[in-house]
Design a protein around this motif. Structure first.
Motif, PDB file in Angstrom:
ATOM      1  N   LYS A 185     -22.968 -32.787 -15.510  1.00 35.19           N
ATOM      2  CA  LYS A 185     -23.951 -32.618 -14.442  1.00 35.19           C
ATOM      3  C   LYS A 185     -23.446 -31.518 -13.512  1.00 35.19           C
ATOM      4  O   LYS A 185     -22.360 -31.608 -12.978  1.00 35.19           O
ATOM      5  N   ASP A 212     -25.170 -30.126 -10.707  1.00 34.90           N
ATOM      6  CA  ASP A 212     -25.491 -30.189  -9.285  1.00 34.90           C
ATOM      7  C   ASP A 212     -24.990 -31.510  -8.706  1.00 34.90           C
ATOM      8  O   ASP A 212     -24.502 -32.374  -9.416  1.00 34.90           O
ATOM      9  N   LYS A 233     -26.875 -33.557  -6.776  1.00 34.47           N
ATOM     10  CA  LYS A 233     -27.995 -34.447  -6.439  1.00 34.47           C
ATOM     11  C   LYS A 233     -28.039 -35.618  -7.418  1.00 34.47           C
ATOM     12  O   LYS A 233     -27.814 -35.459  -8.615  1.00 34.47           O
ATOM     13  N   CYS A 234     -28.369 -36.775  -6.899  1.00 36.92           N
ATOM     14  CA  CYS A 234     -28.534 -37.966  -7.718  1.00 36.92           C
ATOM     15  C   CYS A 234     -29.730 -37.775  -8.654  1.00 36.92           C
ATOM     16  O   CYS A 234     -30.768 -37.257  -8.240  1.00 36.92           O
ATOM     17  N   LEU A 235     -29.579 -38.196  -9.888  1.00 34.73           N
ATOM     18  CA  LEU A 235     -30.659 -38.071 -10.870  1.00 34.73           C
ATOM     19  C   LEU A 235     -31.841 -38.979 -10.558  1.00 34.73           C
ATOM     20  O   LEU A 235     -32.940 -38.757 -11.048  1.00 34.73           O
ATOM     21  N   TYR A 236     -31.625 -39.999  -9.762  1.00 33.71           N
ATOM     22  CA  TYR A 236     -32.616 -41.049  -9.577  1.00 33.71           C
ATOM     23  C   TYR A 236     -33.334 -41.009  -8.227  1.00 33.71           C
ATOM     24  O   TYR A 236     -34.451 -41.477  -8.129  1.00 33.71           O
ATOM     25  N   CYS A 237     -32.672 -40.475  -7.199  1.00 31.14           N
ATOM     26  CA  CYS A 237     -33.316 -40.516  -5.878  1.00 31.14           C
ATOM     27  C   CYS A 237     -33.161 -39.214  -5.098  1.00 31.14           C
ATOM     28  O   CYS A 237     -33.515 -39.148  -3.935  1.00 31.14           O
ATOM     29  N   ASP A 238     -32.595 -38.182  -5.716  1.00 27.09           N
ATOM     30  CA  ASP A 238     -32.480 -36.853  -5.126  1.00 27.09           C
ATOM     31  C   ASP A 238     -31.622 -36.801  -3.861  1.00 27.09           C
ATOM     32  O   ASP A 238     -31.713 -35.872  -3.089  1.00 27.09           O
ATOM     33  N   ARG A 239     -30.800 -37.824  -3.635  1.00 18.94           N
ATOM     34  CA  ARG A 239     -29.834 -37.772  -2.534  1.00 18.94           C
ATOM     35  C   ARG A 239     -28.507 -37.252  -3.088  1.00 18.94           C
ATOM     36  O   ARG A 239     -28.343 -37.100  -4.295  1.00 18.94           O
ATOM     37  N   GLU A 240     -27.568 -36.974  -2.209  1.00 22.28           N
ATOM     38  CA  GLU A 240     -26.247 -36.514  -2.620  1.00 22.28           C
ATOM     39  C   GLU A 240     -25.582 -37.596  -3.472  1.00 22.28           C
ATOM     40  O   GLU A 240     -25.494 -38.750  -3.068  1.00 22.28           O
ATOM     41  N   ASP A 241     -25.136 -37.237  -4.665  1.00 24.43           N
ATOM     42  CA  ASP A 241     -24.550 -38.206  -5.581  1.00 24.43           C
ATOM     43  C   ASP A 241     -23.057 -38.358  -5.327  1.00 24.43           C
ATOM     44  O   ASP A 241     -22.357 -37.388  -5.067  1.00 24.43           O
ATOM     45  N   CYS A 275     -27.973 -46.310  -4.154  1.00 23.62           N
ATOM     46  CA  CYS A 275     -28.962 -45.748  -5.068  1.00 23.62           C
ATOM     47  C   CYS A 275     -29.903 -46.846  -5.577  1.00 23.62           C
ATOM     48  O   CYS A 275     -29.452 -47.876  -6.080  1.00 23.62           O
TER      49      CYS A 275
END
Length: 121
Positions: free
Chosen positions: A40, A42, A44-52, A61
């Motif tokens: 991965k 970037d 960004k979280c794959l599920y909620c577009d927040r910082e992972d 999440c």
């Protein structure tokens, strides 16, 4: 002037006598931690577009709500009271809690790895 000490040798007396600590030493850290996902690029979280991050995945999440609810049930806490510190504290409380929380974290880790690889489980 401080005197330089020789090398320190660990002996039998340096071993933990507390069974809780002995058990923790036997568990390999990578088995309970969330992996770093090199596929991965970037953050960004794959599920909620927040910082992972591992904390985001475990604590907030929405994708991992069912696992988080199992952890909260194990700890006897509401989801709003779940923090990284409360998870660690719970894991150190008993071997049963350690195992239950570890199982949830491994479930998240495996599922997330499969989903990142584009599989369906």
């Amino acid at each position: 002037m401080a005197k330089q000490m020789g090398s320190i040798h660990r002996g039998e007396m340096d071993q933990s006598t507390d069974p809780k600590h002995r058990q923790m030493e036997e568990v390999q850290a990578p088995a309970v931690g969330l992996p770093s996902y090199t596929s991965k690029t970037d953050t960004k979280c794959l599920y909620c577009d927040r910082e992972d991050s591992a904390e985001h995945t475990l604590i907030s999440c929405p994708r991992w709500t069912s696992q988080r609810l199992r952890i909260c049930e194990t700890l006897g806490r509401e989801t709003e009271a779940l923090t990284p510190a409360s998870v660690v504290e719970g894991m150190l409380d008993t071997a049963e809690k350690w195992g239950a929380i570890q199982e949830c974290i491994i479930d998240i880790k495996k599922s997330k790895s499969v989903e990142l690889a584009g599989g369906d489980g």
